[in-house]
Design a protein around this motif. Structure first.
Motif, PDB file in Angstrom:
ATOM      1  N   LEU A 286      62.131  48.255  24.682  1.00 32.30           N
ATOM      2  CA  LEU A 286      62.049  49.705  24.488  1.00 32.30           C
ATOM      3  C   LEU A 286      62.254  50.075  23.029  1.00 32.30           C
ATOM      4  CD1 LEU A 286      65.268  50.690  24.179  1.00 32.30           C
ATOM      5  CD2 LEU A 286      65.246  50.228  26.625  1.00 32.30           C
ATOM      6  N   LEU A 287      61.834  51.273  22.716  1.00 36.27           N
ATOM      7  CA  LEU A 287      62.028  51.827  21.383  1.00 36.27           C
ATOM      8  C   LEU A 287      62.806  53.133  21.512  1.00 36.27           C
ATOM      9  CD1 LEU A 287      59.725  51.998  18.376  1.00 36.27           C
ATOM     10  CD2 LEU A 287      60.583  54.172  19.269  1.00 36.27           C
ATOM     11  N   ILE A 288      63.803  53.289  20.674  1.00 40.55           N
ATOM     12  CA  ILE A 288      64.617  54.507  20.684  1.00 40.55           C
ATOM     13  C   ILE A 288      64.349  55.322  19.428  1.00 40.55           C
ATOM     14  CG2 ILE A 288      66.978  55.386  20.414  1.00 40.55           C
ATOM     15  CD1 ILE A 288      67.917  53.342  22.391  1.00 40.55           C
ATOM     16  N   GLU A 289      64.116  56.612  19.614  1.00 39.18           N
ATOM     17  CA  GLU A 289      64.047  57.582  18.522  1.00 39.18           C
ATOM     18  C   GLU A 289      65.187  58.583  18.715  1.00 39.18           C
ATOM     19  OE1 GLU A 289      59.866  59.225  17.890  1.00 39.18           O
ATOM     20  OE2 GLU A 289      59.739  58.365  19.910  1.00 39.18           O
ATOM     21  N   ILE A 290      65.616  59.184  17.632  1.00 45.27           N
ATOM     22  CA  ILE A 290      66.561  60.298  17.689  1.00 45.27           C
ATOM     23  C   ILE A 290      65.835  61.526  17.131  1.00 45.27           C
ATOM     24  CG2 ILE A 290      68.777  61.227  16.953  1.00 45.27           C
ATOM     25  CD1 ILE A 290      69.055  58.787  18.749  1.00 45.27           C
TER      26      ILE A 290
ATOM     27  N   PRO B 103      66.614  61.017  10.762  1.00 47.46           N
ATOM     28  CA  PRO B 103      66.895  59.731  10.114  1.00 47.46           C
ATOM     29  C   PRO B 103      68.180  59.102  10.657  1.00 47.46           C
ATOM     30  CG  PRO B 103      67.556  61.529   8.682  1.00 47.46           C
ATOM     31  CD  PRO B 103      66.879  62.162   9.869  1.00 47.46           C
ATOM     32  N   PRO B 104      68.389  57.811  10.387  1.00 45.21           N
ATOM     33  CA  PRO B 104      69.643  57.160  10.794  1.00 45.21           C
ATOM     34  C   PRO B 104      70.855  57.939  10.308  1.00 45.21           C
ATOM     35  CG  PRO B 104      68.089  55.522  10.016  1.00 45.21           C
ATOM     36  CD  PRO B 104      67.473  56.868   9.722  1.00 45.21           C
ATOM     37  N   GLY B 105      71.873  57.997  11.147  1.00 44.30           N
ATOM     38  CA  GLY B 105      73.096  58.702  10.797  1.00 44.30           C
ATOM     39  C   GLY B 105      73.141  60.147  11.248  1.00 44.30           C
ATOM     40  N   LYS B 106      71.979  60.725  11.582  1.00 46.25           N
ATOM     41  CA  LYS B 106      71.929  62.106  12.056  1.00 46.25           C
ATOM     42  C   LYS B 106      71.919  62.130  13.581  1.00 46.25           C
ATOM     43  CE  LYS B 106      71.553  64.350   8.100  1.00 46.25           C
ATOM     44  NZ  LYS B 106      72.531  65.374   7.664  1.00 46.25           N
ATOM     45  N   GLU B 107      72.810  62.935  14.160  1.00 48.85           N
ATOM     46  CA  GLU B 107      72.878  63.016  15.617  1.00 48.85           C
ATOM     47  C   GLU B 107      71.806  63.935  16.180  1.00 48.85           C
ATOM     48  OE1 GLU B 107      76.729  63.998  17.101  1.00 48.85           O
ATOM     49  OE2 GLU B 107      77.477  61.957  16.837  1.00 48.85           O
ATOM     50  N   GLY B 108      71.250  63.534  17.300  1.00 46.36           N
ATOM     51  CA  GLY B 108      70.258  64.331  17.990  1.00 46.36           C
ATOM     52  C   GLY B 108      70.035  63.751  19.378  1.00 46.36           C
ATOM     53  N   GLU B 109      68.922  64.128  19.986  1.00 47.12           N
ATOM     54  CA  GLU B 109      68.636  63.680  21.351  1.00 47.12           C
ATOM     55  C   GLU B 109      67.994  62.294  21.345  1.00 47.12           C
ATOM     56  OE1 GLU B 109      66.159  65.135  25.351  1.00 47.12           O
ATOM     57  OE2 GLU B 109      66.103  66.333  23.502  1.00 47.12           O
ATOM     58  N   ILE B 110      68.441  61.448  22.255  1.00 48.03           N
ATOM     59  CA  ILE B 110      67.869  60.113  22.417  1.00 48.03           C
ATOM     60  C   ILE B 110      66.542  60.224  23.152  1.00 48.03           C
ATOM     61  CG2 ILE B 110      68.175  57.823  23.425  1.00 48.03           C
ATOM     62  CD1 ILE B 110      71.197  58.282  23.295  1.00 48.03           C
ATOM     63  N   VAL B 111      65.503  59.651  22.555  1.00 48.26           N
ATOM     64  CA  VAL B 111      64.170  59.595  23.164  1.00 48.26           C
ATOM     65  C   VAL B 111      63.797  58.121  23.312  1.00 48.26           C
ATOM     66  CG1 VAL B 111      61.721  60.104  22.799  1.00 48.26           C
ATOM     67  CG2 VAL B 111      63.448  61.831  22.268  1.00 48.26           C
ATOM     68  N   VAL B 112      63.378  57.729  24.509  1.00 49.06           N
ATOM     69  CA  VAL B 112      63.132  56.319  24.802  1.00 49.06           C
ATOM     70  C   VAL B 112      61.686  56.093  25.232  1.00 49.06           C
ATOM     71  CG1 VAL B 112      63.784  54.361  26.262  1.00 49.06           C
ATOM     72  CG2 VAL B 112      65.528  55.944  25.482  1.00 49.06           C
TER      73      VAL B 112
ATOM     74  N   SER C  79      72.903  40.843  12.506  1.00 46.44           N
ATOM     75  CA  SER C  79      71.683  41.566  12.840  1.00 46.44           C
ATOM     76  C   SER C  79      71.460  42.712  11.861  1.00 46.44           C
ATOM     77  CB  SER C  79      71.764  42.123  14.263  1.00 46.44           C
ATOM     78  OG  SER C  79      70.641  42.947  14.541  1.00 46.44           O
ATOM     79  N   ALA C  80      70.179  42.883  11.454  1.00 42.60           N
ATOM     80  CA  ALA C  80      69.825  43.976  10.549  1.00 42.60           C
ATOM     81  C   ALA C  80      68.989  45.041  11.252  1.00 42.60           C
ATOM     82  CB  ALA C  80      69.069  43.428   9.345  1.00 42.60           C
ATOM     83  N   LEU C  81      68.813  44.929  12.570  1.00 45.46           N
ATOM     84  CA  LEU C  81      67.997  45.882  13.314  1.00 45.46           C
ATOM     85  C   LEU C  81      68.774  47.164  13.578  1.00 45.46           C
ATOM     86  CD1 LEU C  81      66.285  43.523  15.927  1.00 45.46           C
ATOM     87  CD2 LEU C  81      65.364  44.363  13.743  1.00 45.46           C
ATOM     88  N   PRO C  82      68.082  48.291  13.749  1.00 42.97           N
ATOM     89  CA  PRO C  82      68.774  49.547  14.058  1.00 42.97           C
ATOM     90  C   PRO C  82      69.598  49.426  15.339  1.00 42.97           C
ATOM     91  CG  PRO C  82      66.481  49.959  13.491  1.00 42.97           C
ATOM     92  CD  PRO C  82      66.628  48.472  13.628  1.00 42.97           C
ATOM     93  N   ARG C  83      70.744  50.074  15.332  1.00 42.37           N
ATOM     94  CA  ARG C  83      71.627  50.088  16.502  1.00 42.37           C
ATOM     95  C   ARG C  83      71.881  51.529  16.933  1.00 42.37           C
ATOM     96  NH1 ARG C  83      76.257  47.782  13.601  1.00 42.37           N
ATOM     97  NH2 ARG C  83      74.910  48.134  11.787  1.00 42.37           N
ATOM     98  N   LEU C  84      72.480  51.673  18.095  1.00 45.59           N
ATOM     99  CA  LEU C  84      72.763  53.006  18.639  1.00 45.59           C
ATOM    100  C   LEU C  84      74.233  53.329  18.431  1.00 45.59           C
ATOM    101  CD1 LEU C  84      71.364  55.330  20.286  1.00 45.59           C
ATOM    102  CD2 LEU C  84      72.354  54.267  22.325  1.00 45.59           C
ATOM    103  N   GLY C  85      74.494  54.495  17.861  1.00 42.10           N
ATOM    104  CA  GLY C  85      75.864  54.928  17.680  1.00 42.10           C
ATOM    105  C   GLY C  85      76.492  55.367  19.000  1.00 42.10           C
ATOM    106  N   ALA C  86      77.706  55.860  18.922  1.00 43.24           N
ATOM    107  CA  ALA C  86      78.395  56.342  20.120  1.00 43.24           C
ATOM    108  C   ALA C  86      77.599  57.488  20.743  1.00 43.24           C
ATOM    109  CB  ALA C  86      79.801  56.814  19.765  1.00 43.24           C
ATOM    110  N   VAL C  87      77.492  57.481  22.061  1.00 43.70           N
ATOM    111  CA  VAL C  87      76.803  58.553  22.778  1.00 43.70           C
ATOM    112  C   VAL C  87      77.794  59.700  22.956  1.00 43.70           C
ATOM    113  CG1 VAL C  87      75.588  59.189  24.899  1.00 43.70           C
ATOM    114  CG2 VAL C  87      75.264  56.908  23.903  1.00 43.70           C
ATOM    115  N   ARG C  88      77.399  60.884  22.510  1.00 44.81           N
ATOM    116  CA  ARG C  88      78.327  62.017  22.436  1.00 44.81           C
ATOM    117  C   ARG C  88      78.293  62.926  23.656  1.00 44.81           C
ATOM    118  NH1 ARG C  88      81.656  60.174  18.561  1.00 44.81           N
ATOM    119  NH2 ARG C  88      80.530  59.653  16.644  1.00 44.81           N
TER     120      ARG C  88
END
Length: 422
Positions: A261-265, A275-284, A314-323
């Motif tokens: 899967l691919l995750i976008e915020i 962009p990375p570091g900005k909180e928003g809605e998870i889209v899968v 690992s250098a791949l994007p990761r998912l931060g804490a789900v708020r």
């Protein structure tokens, strides 16, 4: 050692670890294009959805915006139209209860290959959480039906040589405590784990994996301190075939299932990617799902992407804490609050085992009613004081403490009596 999820991705893609972010992105985009072509050829609904899109042009993260979002209501209204395999190839159908006037369930379909992929994920992904061999893994959620999350977790763990048992969701916390042994690895709902921990502080699990619901900020630390165990978090959903992202260590962000899967915020208001570091809605986008691939599915969950190298290499994007969930936010003139914000302040109280919350309206205005369960030293004033830090001024609080036996429950939510009355 590289994240277990990256090992799975390497196994699927053939890339050597650590995998580069650019080559991973290009591979995922190629898989999304292939999944779109397959979906359009097997589903009239997808054929219509993609009719105006040049699929070959989906060759960059920015180009993903050309793909329309998929919303949960579309699955509720027409899940069958999204099936991309013959009916005979469907191995499991999971029905999720939903709210709303119709109460129609959300149905998600899987093939045997979909389920096998998740089983392999659980086999490798649980290894660092289990640690030493010989420990028993106890699944305290889901049910034991074939193809369920619990059954896939059990079979995956057992393939690694570790015994596993399915207890299911906790209804009786004393019975659950009797079932557990020192050194067990527990997979459970955060609210049920903190309840079990505070009612039975002498239990000594090896580690705990918190999954399937929001993880209140005080919970991991409380479990570590009381049970002397390691604590990890997992983010998943039925729509992604259960697995999605999990920590490789207690301090890491959650590694994503990049092979499937691919995750976008996105900004939930504008729909634009963040962009990375900005909180928003998870889209899968679940491009590897055979039975029911979903493209840019709006989960309603809030988190952020984490960039940079993890301690595992690992250098791949990761998912931060789900708020939390967007739909849980209750707005008032003086501010807003949610079940997640209530969790975060109330579970700081070491005497609280569990609480139930409901919102109603009478001649005095809107009232948040809390029924709290806990130890002998749980004080009503402490609950009121905690709530005063987050509730808008026009929302009054009403708190009761009860010593009645407290049974378990499912995911946490505020029961909206105002909406029910309407």
């Amino acid at each position: 050692m590289i994240s277990a999820l990256e090992s799975v991705t390497s196994e699927i893609t053939g890339f050597e670890t650590p995998i580069g972010e650019k080559e991973m992105s290009e591979w995922q985009l190629s898989q999304i294009r292939a999944a779109m072509e397959r979906a359009a050829s097997h589903s009239e609904a997808y054929a219509r959805r993609f009719a105006g899109i040049d699929i070959a042009s989906i060759d960059s993260p920015a180009a993903l915006e050309r793909i329309p979002f998929t919303y949960p209501q579309e699955i509720i209204d027409g899940a069958d139209a999204l099936i991309c395999v013959p009916r005979r190839d469907i191995s499991r159908v999971t029905s999720l209860p939903t709210s709303g006037s119709t109460g129609a369930p959300k149905r998600i379909y899987f093939t045997e290959k979909d389920l096998a992929r998740t089983e392999r994920l659980f086999e490798l992904g649980m290894a660092p959480i289990i640690g030493r061999r010989g420990r028993r893994c106890v699944v305290m959620m889901s049910d034991a039906a074939p193809g369920s999350m619990a059954s896939l977790l059990k079979s995956g763990v057992e393939k690694s040589g570790v015994p596993a048992a399915i207890y299911g969701g906790i209804r009786d916390f004393d019975d659950a405590a009797r079932f557990l042994r020192d050194g067990d690895v527990i997979v459970g709902l955060p609210s049920q784990m903190i309840h079990l921990c505070r009612k039975h502080p002498t239990l000594r699990p090896e580690s705990v994996l918190l999954s399937a619901d929001y993880v209140p900020a005080p919970v991991p630390g409380a479990l570590r301190k009381t049970w002397k165990c390691r604590v990890y978090t997992h983010y998943g959903m039925t729509e992604s075939c259960f697995g999605c992202a999990v920590q490789c260590s207690e301090e890491s962000a959650q590694h994503i299932r990049h092979d499937s899967l691919l995750i976008e915020i996105i900004d939930p208001e504008t729909g634009r990617a963040l962009p990375p570091g900005k909180e928003g809605e998870i889209v899968v986008t679940t491009f590897a799902n055979e039975a029911m691939p979903l493209f840019r599915y709006r989960t309603g969950d809030v988190s952020s992407l984490v960039s940079g190298k993890c301690e595992c290499g690992s250098a791949l994007p990761r998912l931060g804490a789900v708020r939390g969930r967007l739909k849980n936010l209750i707005k008032a003139a003086g501010g807003s609050f949610s079940i997640e914000s209530i969790d975060d302040v109330l579970y700081r109280n070491n005497e609280l085992w569990r609480y139930d919350a409901s919102l109603r309206e009478d001649a005095r205005g809107k009232i948040l009613s809390i029924t709290a369960y806990g130890g002998n030293r749980l004080k009503i004033d402490d609950i009121y004081n905690a709530l005063s830090t987050i509730l808008p001024r026009e929302i009054a609080a009403e708190v009761a403490i009860t010593d009645k036996p407290c049974r378990g429950g499912g995911k946490r939510r505020i029961i909206d009596r105002i909406e029910e009355a309407g």
